[in-house]
Write a protein that holds these residues in place. Sequence first.
Motif, short mmCIF file in Angstrom:
data_model
loop_
_atom_site.label_atom_id
_atom_site.label_comp_id
_atom_site.label_asym_id
_atom_site.label_seq_id
_atom_site.Cartn_x
_atom_site.Cartn_y
_atom_site.Cartn_z
N TYR A 109 -0.49 3.07 -3.59
CA TYR A 109 0.19 3.49 -4.82
C TYR A 109 1.27 2.48 -5.18
O TYR A 109 1.93 1.93 -4.30
N TYR A 138 -7.04 6.57 1.45
CA TYR A 138 -5.99 6.26 2.41
C TYR A 138 -6.00 7.33 3.49
O TYR A 138 -6.59 8.40 3.31
N ARG A 141 -6.74 11.52 3.50
CA ARG A 141 -7.19 12.06 2.22
C ARG A 141 -8.58 11.53 1.88
O ARG A 141 -8.92 10.41 2.21
N HIS A 144 -9.47 10.62 -4.51
CA HIS A 144 -8.94 11.58 -5.49
C HIS A 144 -8.10 10.88 -6.54
O HIS A 144 -7.63 9.75 -6.34
N HIS A 146 -4.76 12.01 -9.12
CA HIS A 146 -3.77 13.05 -9.45
C HIS A 146 -3.63 13.19 -10.95
O HIS A 146 -3.64 12.19 -11.69
FE FE2 Z 1 -2.78 10.85 -3.56
#
Ligand code: FE2
Length: 200
Positions: A109, A138, A141, A144, A146
């Motif tokens: 991120y 990562y 997880r 996905h 957000h």
């Molecule tokens: Fe995330």
Amino acid sequence: LTSGTGDDGTSLSRKRLLELGLALPLPLLLGAGAAPALAATPACDDGDETPEQTEGPYYTPSSPRRRSLLAAGVPGTTLVVTGHVLRTDCRPVRRALIDVWQCDAAGVYDNDGYRLRGHQLTDAQGRWRLTTVVPGVYPGRTRHIHVKVQRPGGTVLTTQLYFPGERGNRSDRIFDPELLVRRVRKAPGRWTAQFDFVLA
Ligand SMILES: [Fe+2]
């Protein structure tokens, strides 16, 4: 057209089928032998809102307004997600806010700037369209994206979108199949998918 027949030989009325949650069109229920095709999951017709999910630690407010998060220096497979924002009665929501943030193809991120972050408003037909890269994964997880969605005057729905067929979907503790993007097409270098948000 006759009604279906239960295991005990009694007739199952349409009303009873509805009570059982089997409100499929009768021709599907009565189809001889062939497995009924899955309905194309229009998310608004069951009256359920899009489920909420945790925001996670990486949200940054005040993202730029843009439909494309592609920029120079963002490598990866292009991903185009289209869909609608709808009310639970399937009415489209115009000028709904959709704020997206995600990691890059390497699972990182940008927590200093706004790389792979952006918001947009739905059009008069409640449509949204995001062009981005397929997010990486990562530790801990599955893949996905957000999203925060808000209709004018409504509360903010914070959630996440997932991808079908991902190995990580089975081990991710908050993965929700209700949040899978649909109609995924994977061409070399470019995926497309659809998702309709449903708001109360
Ligand atoms: Fe995330």
